[in-house]
Design a protein around this motif. Structure first.
Motif, PDB file in Angstrom:
ATOM      1  N   LEU A  47       0.939  -1.079  -0.002  1.00 31.82           N
ATOM      2  CA  LEU A  47       0.044   0.076   0.077  1.00 31.82           C
ATOM      3  C   LEU A  47       0.869   1.357  -0.017  1.00 31.82           C
ATOM      4  CD1 LEU A  47      -2.763  -0.886   2.617  1.00 31.82           C
ATOM      5  CD2 LEU A  47      -3.093  -0.449   0.367  1.00 31.82           C
ATOM      6  N   LEU A  48       2.009   1.263   0.583  1.00 34.35           N
ATOM      7  CA  LEU A  48       2.862   2.534   0.870  1.00 34.35           C
ATOM      8  C   LEU A  48       3.867   2.446   0.022  1.00 34.35           C
ATOM      9  CD1 LEU A  48       2.512   2.445   4.636  1.00 34.35           C
ATOM     10  CD2 LEU A  48       1.140   3.688   3.030  1.00 34.35           C
ATOM     11  N   GLY A  50       6.417   3.732  -2.578  1.00 26.54           N
ATOM     12  CA  GLY A  50       6.595   5.159  -3.032  1.00 26.54           C
ATOM     13  C   GLY A  50       7.447   6.401  -2.327  1.00 26.54           C
ATOM     14  N   PRO A  51       7.681   7.454  -2.726  1.00 31.69           N
ATOM     15  CA  PRO A  51       8.562   8.504  -2.038  1.00 31.69           C
ATOM     16  C   PRO A  51       7.916   9.028  -1.009  1.00 31.69           C
ATOM     17  CG  PRO A  51       7.538   9.264  -4.098  1.00 31.69           C
ATOM     18  CD  PRO A  51       7.432   8.048  -4.203  1.00 31.69           C
ATOM     19  N   ALA A  52       6.430   9.142  -0.841  1.00 33.58           N
ATOM     20  CA  ALA A  52       5.736   9.822   0.068  1.00 33.58           C
ATOM     21  C   ALA A  52       5.254   8.797   1.246  1.00 33.58           C
ATOM     22  CB  ALA A  52       4.837  10.676  -0.431  1.00 33.58           C
ATOM     23  N   GLN A  53       5.874   7.654   1.250  1.00 35.30           N
ATOM     24  CA  GLN A  53       5.166   6.528   2.180  1.00 35.30           C
ATOM     25  C   GLN A  53       4.928   7.042   3.465  1.00 35.30           C
ATOM     26  OE1 GLN A  53       7.832   2.952   3.220  1.00 35.30           O
ATOM     27  NE2 GLN A  53       8.832   3.779   1.134  1.00 35.30           N
ATOM     28  N   ASP A  54       6.068   7.923   4.273  1.00 35.20           N
ATOM     29  CA  ASP A  54       5.737   8.276   5.669  1.00 35.20           C
ATOM     30  C   ASP A  54       4.586   9.179   5.779  1.00 35.20           C
ATOM     31  OD1 ASP A  54       7.890   6.853   6.290  1.00 35.20           O
ATOM     32  OD2 ASP A  54       9.364   8.491   6.345  1.00 35.20           O
ATOM     33  N   PHE A  55       4.238  10.074   4.645  1.00 32.24           N
ATOM     34  CA  PHE A  55       2.961  10.924   4.595  1.00 32.24           C
ATOM     35  C   PHE A  55       1.854  10.268   4.579  1.00 32.24           C
ATOM     36  CE2 PHE A  55       0.026  13.649   2.675  1.00 32.24           C
ATOM     37  CZ  PHE A  55       0.075  14.985   3.278  1.00 32.24           C
ATOM     38  N   ASN A  56       1.993   9.126   3.972  1.00 36.40           N
ATOM     39  CA  ASN A  56       0.662   8.192   3.773  1.00 36.40           C
ATOM     40  C   ASN A  56       0.400   7.478   4.893  1.00 36.40           C
ATOM     41  OD1 ASN A  56      -0.043   9.573   1.320  1.00 36.40           O
ATOM     42  ND2 ASN A  56       1.531   8.462   0.052  1.00 36.40           N
ATOM     43  N   TYR A  57       1.059   7.191   5.660  1.00 39.35           N
ATOM     44  CA  TYR A  57       1.272   6.077   6.682  1.00 39.35           C
ATOM     45  C   TYR A  57       0.687   6.766   8.127  1.00 39.35           C
ATOM     46  CZ  TYR A  57       2.562   2.486   9.946  1.00 39.35           C
ATOM     47  OH  TYR A  57       2.410   1.422  11.149  1.00 39.35           O
ATOM     48  N   HIS A  58      -0.392   6.455   8.542  1.00 38.71           N
ATOM     49  CA  HIS A  58      -0.940   7.092   9.972  1.00 38.71           C
ATOM     50  C   HIS A  58      -1.074   5.939  10.899  1.00 38.71           C
ATOM     51  CE1 HIS A  58      -1.971  10.661   7.518  1.00 38.71           C
ATOM     52  NE2 HIS A  58      -2.273   9.679   6.261  1.00 38.71           N
ATOM     53  N   ARG A  59      -0.373   6.129  12.019  1.00 36.84           N
ATOM     54  CA  ARG A  59      -0.330   5.215  12.927  1.00 36.84           C
ATOM     55  C   ARG A  59      -0.705   5.540  14.382  1.00 36.84           C
ATOM     56  NH1 ARG A  59       4.206   0.927  15.359  1.00 36.84           N
ATOM     57  NH2 ARG A  59       2.911  -0.239  16.559  1.00 36.84           N
ATOM     58  N   PHE A  60      -1.709   4.964  15.169  1.00 38.28           N
ATOM     59  CA  PHE A  60      -2.257   5.389  16.335  1.00 38.28           C
ATOM     60  C   PHE A  60      -1.748   4.657  17.359  1.00 38.28           C
ATOM     61  CE2 PHE A  60      -4.630   7.683  13.353  1.00 38.28           C
ATOM     62  CZ  PHE A  60      -4.943   9.025  13.657  1.00 38.28           C
ATOM     63  N   PRO A  61      -0.783   4.564  18.159  1.00 33.73           N
ATOM     64  CA  PRO A  61      -0.442   3.527  19.357  1.00 33.73           C
ATOM     65  C   PRO A  61      -1.605   3.350  20.253  1.00 33.73           C
ATOM     66  CG  PRO A  61       1.409   5.029  18.682  1.00 33.73           C
ATOM     67  CD  PRO A  61       0.211   5.635  18.010  1.00 33.73           C
ATOM     68  N   GLN A  62      -1.397   2.411  21.103  1.00 36.03           N
ATOM     69  CA  GLN A  62      -2.395   2.133  22.193  1.00 36.03           C
ATOM     70  C   GLN A  62      -2.652   3.335  23.071  1.00 36.03           C
ATOM     71  OE1 GLN A  62      -1.559  -1.032  25.053  1.00 36.03           O
ATOM     72  NE2 GLN A  62      -3.729  -1.087  25.513  1.00 36.03           N
ATOM     73  N   GLY A  63      -4.054   3.976  23.102  1.00 34.63           N
ATOM     74  CA  GLY A  63      -4.284   4.987  23.748  1.00 34.63           C
ATOM     75  C   GLY A  63      -4.353   6.319  23.161  1.00 34.63           C
ATOM     76  N   ALA A  81       0.719   8.939  -4.303  1.00 39.77           N
ATOM     77  CA  ALA A  81       0.462   7.703  -4.328  1.00 39.77           C
ATOM     78  C   ALA A  81      -0.782   7.369  -4.648  1.00 39.77           C
ATOM     79  CB  ALA A  81       1.050   7.138  -2.931  1.00 39.77           C
ATOM     80  N   GLU A  82      -1.286   6.093  -4.552  1.00 41.21           N
ATOM     81  CA  GLU A  82      -2.954   5.750  -4.959  1.00 41.21           C
ATOM     82  C   GLU A  82      -3.454   5.454  -3.496  1.00 41.21           C
ATOM     83  OE1 GLU A  82      -3.195   2.661  -7.431  1.00 41.21           O
ATOM     84  OE2 GLU A  82      -2.223   3.641  -9.217  1.00 41.21           O
ATOM     85  N   HIS A  83      -2.699   5.117  -2.365  1.00 41.48           N
ATOM     86  CA  HIS A  83      -3.343   4.552  -1.030  1.00 41.48           C
ATOM     87  C   HIS A  83      -2.771   5.309   0.263  1.00 41.48           C
ATOM     88  CE1 HIS A  83      -5.075   1.116  -3.321  1.00 41.48           C
ATOM     89  NE2 HIS A  83      -3.672   0.789  -3.948  1.00 41.48           N
ATOM     90  N   THR A  84      -3.633   5.340   1.116  1.00 37.38           N
ATOM     91  CA  THR A  84      -3.027   5.732   2.280  1.00 37.38           C
ATOM     92  C   THR A  84      -3.452   4.478   3.337  1.00 37.38           C
ATOM     93  OG1 THR A  84      -5.464   6.493   3.249  1.00 37.38           O
ATOM     94  CG2 THR A  84      -3.637   8.244   2.329  1.00 37.38           C
ATOM     95  N   LEU A  85      -2.525   4.233   4.532  1.00 35.18           N
ATOM     96  CA  LEU A  85      -2.881   3.085   5.480  1.00 35.18           C
ATOM     97  C   LEU A  85      -3.017   3.893   6.795  1.00 35.18           C
ATOM     98  CD1 LEU A  85      -2.959   0.177   6.223  1.00 35.18           C
ATOM     99  CD2 LEU A  85      -0.333   0.227   6.314  1.00 35.18           C
TER     100      LEU A  85
END
Length: 352
Positions: A47-48, A50-63, A81-85
């Motif tokens: 899914l990620l 491409g050169p902007a994978q950090d921008f397109n990846y959103h992570r929410f740790p516990q809490g 890119a075509e996707h975000t995660l």
């Protein structure tokens, strides 16, 4: 709009990865963390890319997940890119406020086509109150994937594949022994296999290599103790007990493991008296505990039970129950209670 949930779990996830056609929502859970992380990494890579994978990846740790920030992440348009995660770790679905649950229901019911949301359940269970019908329906539009503990057959194939890749081989019997000593978790197995392939002098990894290198889990160490009891080697049993206590292992789990094996020995005597063997014992243990016994434990338990009397097995189970009551209700030293249990078992074994 998200796709309707399909059955198949891991098989369906593999098909998605192969076809590179991804759902808007996945829910990952289960005991086998190694497989969960493996397939999560594959999903991220697909899914990620491409050169902007950090921008397109959103992570929410516990809490850390809040409805507004989660909504912003889901609705964030991908860059180059075509996707975000969007990955949400250990969100306890049973403890959400009504407003959060309602908002999340609406969000998950209409995830944009460019976004994939993955909920990871590790330290909290994946469990939804059936009375919350709209919320449950929103989650069921995704694919729930359980990463369960692998069967011995699958683990044997996986272990041999990794050993061969490192220029070594290992027998099915040694694979079985290795999964017993490690507890069978693939993350632990991967680490121990790295050590074994580096340590083994010959082409084949032996059970002696495993004993020399692998740090056994508590159940395996306690099994060594109870196996020594069954063999009449109480000095060895006490030696193992003192080693466990010196390693700061808690007495209650040690006693629980001893009691479990004594019950297995009693079940084995029942099966032997009925003229039945390993298969019947495996089914009896599975019925009693909800989980099939490890094949190594099963084989060794039947072998040990042949040397023990019905009377000893019954008394051993009772003694473990009495020790459990004493440990939990009295102020006596738990380590001393365990030592006295082993000494009493020695005397009972002599009685036959």
């Amino acid at each position: 709009m998200a796709k309707k949930q399909e059955t198949g779990g891991l098989a369906a996830l593999k098909a998605d990865l192969k076809a590179q056609q991804f759902r808007r929502l996945y829910l990952f859970y289960g005991e086998e963390r190694y497989l969960l992380e493996h397939y999560l990494a594959l999903l991220q890579k697909k899914l990620l890319d491409g050169p902007a994978q950090d921008f397109n990846y959103h992570r929410f740790p516990q809490g850390s997940a809040e409805l507004q920030t989660l909504t912003d992440a889901v609705e964030s348009v991908p860059m180059m890119a075509e996707h975000t995660l969007v990955q949400v770790d250990d969100l306890d679905l049973s403890k959400l406020s009504e407003s959060f649950r309602d908002g999340l229901t609406a969000l998950l019911s209409d995830i944009p086509d460019y976004c994939t949301v993955v909920f990871i359940f590790d330290t909290v269970p994946y469990k939804v109150d059936g009375r919350q019908k709209k919320f449950k329906a929103a989650l069921e539009q995704g694919l729930a994937v359980e990463f369960a503990r692998q069967s011995q057959r699958d683990l044997t194939a996986w272990i041999r594949k990794h050993a061969l890749a490192a220029g070594k081989d290992i027998s099915d019997k040694a694979c079985e022994y290795l999964t017993f000593r490690t507890g069978g978790a693939m993350t632990t197995l991967a680490s121990e296999l790295d050590k074994l392939t580096a340590y083994a002098a010959g082409h084949e990894i032996t059970m002696q290599d495993i004993d020399a290198v692998v740090i056994p889990v508590l159940d395996a160490q306690v099994f060594d103790m109870t196996d020594a009891i069954a063999a009449g080697n109480f000095a060895k049993a006490l030696e193992v007990l003192h080693l466990l206590l010196s390693m700061q292992q808690e007495p209650i789990p040690i006693l629980a493991a001893i009691g479990s094996q004594m019950r297995r020995l009693y079940y084995a005597r029942v099966c032997l008296n009925a003229g039945k063997g390993d298969g019947a014992l495996g089914e009896l243990i599975k019925t009693a505990t909800g989980r099939a016994p490890h094949p190594y434990v099963l084989s060794k338990t039947v072998s040990a039970a042949r040397r023990l009397s019905d009377g000893f097995c019954r008394r051993a189970v009772k003694l473990c129950m009495e020790a459990d009551w004493q440990m939990k209700s009295s102020g006596d030293d738990p380590a001393r209670i365990l030592e006295l249990l082993l000494l009493t078992l020695r005397e009972e074994a002599r009685r036959g």
